[in-house]
Scaffold this active site. Structure first.
Site, mmCIF file in Angstrom:
data_model
loop_
_atom_site.group_PDB
_atom_site.id
_atom_site.type_symbol
_atom_site.label_atom_id
_atom_site.label_comp_id
_atom_site.label_asym_id
_atom_site.label_seq_id
_atom_site.Cartn_x
_atom_site.Cartn_y
_atom_site.Cartn_z
ATOM 1 C CG ASP A 145 7.321 115.598 14.509
ATOM 2 O OD1 ASP A 145 7.680 115.482 15.706
ATOM 3 O OD2 ASP A 145 7.844 114.950 13.579
ATOM 4 C CD GLN B 160 3.124 108.922 17.139
ATOM 5 O OE1 GLN B 160 4.082 108.562 17.818
ATOM 6 N NE2 GLN B 160 1.951 109.256 17.696
ATOM 7 C CB CYS C 20 4.213 112.057 17.107
ATOM 8 S SG CYS C 20 5.670 113.030 16.681
ATOM 9 C CG HIS D 148 7.127 107.484 13.549
ATOM 10 N ND1 HIS D 148 7.218 106.190 14.022
ATOM 11 C CD2 HIS D 148 7.196 108.285 14.654
ATOM 12 C CE1 HIS D 148 7.326 106.211 15.334
ATOM 13 N NE2 HIS D 148 7.318 107.464 15.744
ATOM 14 N NE ARG E 12 12.406 105.445 17.127
ATOM 15 C CZ ARG E 12 11.665 106.358 17.767
ATOM 16 N NH1 ARG E 12 12.236 107.206 18.590
ATOM 17 N NH2 ARG E 12 10.371 106.426 17.591
ATOM 18 N NE ARG F 71 3.780 104.688 18.445
ATOM 19 C CZ ARG F 71 5.067 105.024 18.437
ATOM 20 N NH1 ARG F 71 5.453 106.214 18.854
ATOM 21 N NH2 ARG F 71 5.984 104.185 17.978
HETATM 22 N N1 CP Z 1 6.543 109.494 19.170
HETATM 23 C C1 CP Z 1 7.610 108.708 19.349
HETATM 24 O O1 CP Z 1 7.997 107.923 18.485
HETATM 25 O O2 CP Z 1 8.212 108.859 20.563
HETATM 26 P P1 CP Z 1 9.601 108.253 21.016
HETATM 27 O O3 CP Z 1 10.673 108.950 20.196
HETATM 28 O O4 CP Z 1 9.708 108.584 22.484
HETATM 29 O O5 CP Z 1 9.620 106.788 20.776
HETATM 30 N N1 NVA Z 2 10.132 113.657 13.400
HETATM 31 C C1 NVA Z 2 10.572 113.247 14.699
HETATM 32 C C2 NVA Z 2 9.627 112.243 15.281
HETATM 33 C C3 NVA Z 2 9.982 111.835 16.700
HETATM 34 C C4 NVA Z 2 9.064 110.793 17.231
HETATM 35 C C5 NVA Z 2 11.971 112.669 14.604
HETATM 36 O O1 NVA Z 2 12.244 111.937 13.660
HETATM 37 O O2 NVA Z 2 12.786 112.971 15.480
#
Ligand code: CP
Ligand code: NVA
Length: 304
Positions: free
Chosen positions: A222, A133, A262, A130, A103, A290
């Site tokens: 989101d 997701q 999400c 992502h 990540r 997930r």
């Molecule tokens: N939706 C998602 O990726 O959640 P987190 O940021 O908690 O991993």
């Molecule tokens: N678009 C958001 C998704 C979080 C799961 C971010 O990148 O923070």
């Protein structure tokens, strides 16, 4: 199915997405009594530069349930946080662990990690995409409406439509051939270059929130402020309020619609508390899924 990495929805084929979903359904049904131990004896590193609840927990549990050992590495506690290049970290970890779940910010970092490490690499969220997701969301959609039901559906994505979630939805729409309506202020809609790159006529972009949601069966949203964009909070919010997913907006949606998020959600901003609670069944199933969708990815990568 052969799959070396999961770096984006963009680089998957429609067939690969369908196969991952089919396996996700199977692994979900078999949870607790399945015998698949495809990661037995393996260690998978989770390398995270951004916060996470769902992604971290679902991957740690998923790797364990497939017989492997997850190793969480916060960027801040490794030499990456002190500037060691991704390509050097990748060459070290590639000699020690069996897979990596990353990540981070730049998509090029997961691409480089995969290239230099030589081990299966999963994008667990970048600024660009992502993918995990979206696989979980499609799994949820199929549970609610049937396998392949996305085919004849209009799906809407409201708010910050050109973010990582929006981009992954756009690629999923192209790969699977469904209609995706993006509703947001002009500055949050994909620009001509992005649309030209995706090159799919099933994407509708509109600044009219009612038009985006009209007859949509799944309405997604989101956060308006993705991780790393915190400084834009004050300037962004005002323009986004017309795109809030609230009870009034949903009067334009198809009968039997669902709302997806999400998570984490910011109640009172991109979604009201009322709508989130009304659609909590679908939203928290997305979160659970997930685990199942990612186990399908882990299993597939381990077999390839
Ligand atoms: N939706 C998602 O990726 O959640 P987190 O940021 O908690 O991993
Ligand atoms: N678009 C958001 C998704 C979080 C799961 C971010 O990148 O923070």
């Amino acid at each position: 199915m052969l799959m070396k990495n999961l770096l984006s929805i963009e680089e998957l084929t429609g067939e690969q997405i369908k196969e991952l979903l089919a396996l996700g359904h199977k692994l979900k049904a078999e949870r607790g009594h399945h015998t698949t131990q495809s990661l037995a004896g393996q260690t998978w590193a989770l390398i995270f530069s951004k916060s996470s609840t769902r992604t971290r927990v679902s991957f740690e549990v998923g790797v364990s349930e497939l017989g492997g050992r997850p190793m969480f590495l916060s960027t801040h506690d490794t030499q990456l946080g002190r500037g060691e290049p991704v390509k050097d970290t990748a060459r070290v970890l590639g000699r020690m662990v069996h897979g990596a779940i990353i990540r981070t910010y730049a998509q090029s970092d997961v691409v480089d990690f995969a290239a230099y490490s030589g081990i299966p690499t999963i994008n667990a969220l970048t600024d660009q995409e992502h993918p995990c997701q979206i696989l979980a969301d499609l799994l949820t959609l199929e549970e609610l409406y049937g396998v392949g039901a996305w085919k004849d559906m209009k799906i809407a994505f409201m708010g910050d439509t050109d973010n990582n979630m929006g981009r992954s939805w756009m690629w999923a729409a192209k790969r699977l051939g469904f209609t995706l309506a993006l509703g947001g202020p002009q500055q949050a809609l994909p620009n001509a270059d992005v649309l030209a790159q995706i090159d799919y006529s099933g994407i509708i972009c509109t600044t009219d929130p009612a038009e985006a949601v009209r007859d949509a069966t799944v309405i997604n949203t989101d956060t308006w402020i993705s991780m790393g964009q915190e400084s834009e909070k004050g300037t962004k919010e005002k323009a986004f309020f017309p795109y809030q997913v609230n009870r009034e907006l949903l009067t334009h949606a198809a009968a039997g619609h669902s709302v997806f998020h999400c998570l984490p959600a910011y109640r009172g901003y991109e979604i009201t508390d009322e709508v989130l609670e009304m659609h909590a069944g679908a939203i928290f199933t997305e979160a659970e899924n997930r685990l199942h969708a990612q186990k399908a990815v882990l299993h597939t990568l381990a077999q390839s």
